[in-house]
Design an enzyme around this catalytic site. Structure first.
Site, PDB file in Angstrom:
ATOM      1  N   ASP A  98       0.863  -1.177   0.000  1.00 35.12           N
ATOM      2  CA  ASP A  98       0.000   0.000   0.000  1.00 35.12           C
ATOM      3  C   ASP A  98       0.905   1.234   0.000  1.00 35.12           C
ATOM      4  O   ASP A  98       1.514   1.569   1.021  1.00 35.12           O
ATOM      5  CB  ASP A  98      -0.911   0.002   1.229  1.00 35.12           C
ATOM      6  CG  ASP A  98      -1.943  -1.124   1.213  1.00 35.12           C
ATOM      7  OD1 ASP A  98      -1.688  -2.149   0.547  1.00 35.12           O
ATOM      8  OD2 ASP A  98      -2.983  -0.981   1.879  1.00 35.12           O
ATOM      9  N   LYS A 164      -6.918   3.422  -3.023  1.00 35.91           N
ATOM     10  CA  LYS A 164      -7.269   3.351  -1.597  1.00 35.91           C
ATOM     11  C   LYS A 164      -7.474   4.751  -1.038  1.00 35.91           C
ATOM     12  O   LYS A 164      -6.726   5.678  -1.361  1.00 35.91           O
ATOM     13  CB  LYS A 164      -6.156   2.609  -0.849  1.00 35.91           C
ATOM     14  CG  LYS A 164      -6.331   2.515   0.664  1.00 35.91           C
ATOM     15  CD  LYS A 164      -5.168   1.745   1.281  1.00 35.91           C
ATOM     16  CE  LYS A 164      -5.198   1.803   2.799  1.00 35.91           C
ATOM     17  NZ  LYS A 164      -4.034   1.102   3.411  1.00 35.91           N
ATOM     18  N   LYS A 193     -10.164   0.157  -2.266  1.00 26.85           N
ATOM     19  CA  LYS A 193     -10.029  -0.192  -0.850  1.00 26.85           C
ATOM     20  C   LYS A 193     -10.390   1.005   0.015  1.00 26.85           C
ATOM     21  O   LYS A 193      -9.920   2.124  -0.220  1.00 26.85           O
ATOM     22  CB  LYS A 193      -8.598  -0.648  -0.536  1.00 26.85           C
ATOM     23  CG  LYS A 193      -8.365  -0.939   0.951  1.00 26.85           C
ATOM     24  CD  LYS A 193      -6.958  -1.459   1.222  1.00 26.85           C
ATOM     25  CE  LYS A 193      -6.686  -1.582   2.715  1.00 26.85           C
ATOM     26  NZ  LYS A 193      -5.333  -2.110   3.009  1.00 26.85           N
TER      27      LYS A 193
END
Length: 233
Positions: A98, A164, A193
């Protein structure tokens, strides 16, 4: 329409990246978090880069993936540092990364620079392990709607698999409005996400109904226990 009634336990559990990212969390907390992740059979743990090797050892042989964060939580590291951190994470056993994009440079309008940086991180990491999955963290609390849409397009062009919302460390986290916006601004094969402030089952159901497929949370066990109680499991 997704609801508690239509979800199975496994479907819900595999939505979760269990976060073990607080700066004060210890090696013992990593052990506890990985045991929790195995017990509830979640999709992954997301640990600090320094804890990837430990988590990989703890989760070896399980169905729980190991993820980590890169240039967390502000995205301010130079490209070379982001590449080095990503390669080390892959070496240590992380399969999901991430990566916080450079927020200030995005807001400066340096879109090509942000895209090229992400592409370099992704390309070099996938050369080491083609199976690595990239989720690009925007930190929507600091971005306009237009900047969020732009970040979506940049991330997809750079080769990421996910976009995300948040780190969980800004002034606010995910919102349903932002998740819908992100879903609309990436192709169907790119996943979304949500993270930041996810603490209840109702929140997760609402998130899933935006087309979002993954949630980052440190409240994983409470939410899954809430689900089991609601379903009489």
């Amino acid at each position: 329409m997704i609801s508690v009634e239509t979800l199975s336990y496994q479907q819900l559990a595999k939505v979760f990246d269990h976060a073990i990212l607080k700066p004060e969390q210890t090696k013992d907390d990593v052990v506890t978090g990985c045991e929790l992740a195995k017990k509830y059979d979640v999709k992954s743990v997301c640990v600090k880069p320094c804890d990837v090797k430990q988590a990989s050892e703890l989760l070896a042989g399980s169905d729980v993936l190991v993820g980590t964060v890169i240039s967390f939580p502000h995205g301010n590291s130079p490209t070379s540092a982001k590449v080095a951190e990503s390669l080390q994470a892959v070496e240590d056993g992380a399969i999901e990364l991430d990566v916080v994009l450079n927020i200030g440079h995005l807001k400066s309008g340096s879109h090509d620079e942000v895209e090229n940086e992400l592409r370099e991180v992704i390309t070099k990491s996938k050369a080491k392990n083609p199976k690595v999955i990239f989720k690009i963290i925007f930190e929507n609390a600091y971005l306009t709607k237009e900047e969020i849409a732009t970040a979506c397009k940049i991330s997809e062009r750079a080769g990421a698999e996910f976009v995300k919302t948040s780190t969980g460390f800004a002034k606010s986290g995910h919102t349903i409005e932002d998740l819908k916006l992100m879903r609309q601004n990436v192709s169907s094969h790119i996943e979304v996400k949500a993270s930041g402030g996810i603490k209840t089952l109702d929140q997760v159901v609402a998130i899933l109904n935006t087309g979002t497929t993954r949630c980052g949370s440190s409240s994983t066990d409470q939410i899954l226990e809430e689900f089991k109680k609601a379903k009489g499991l």
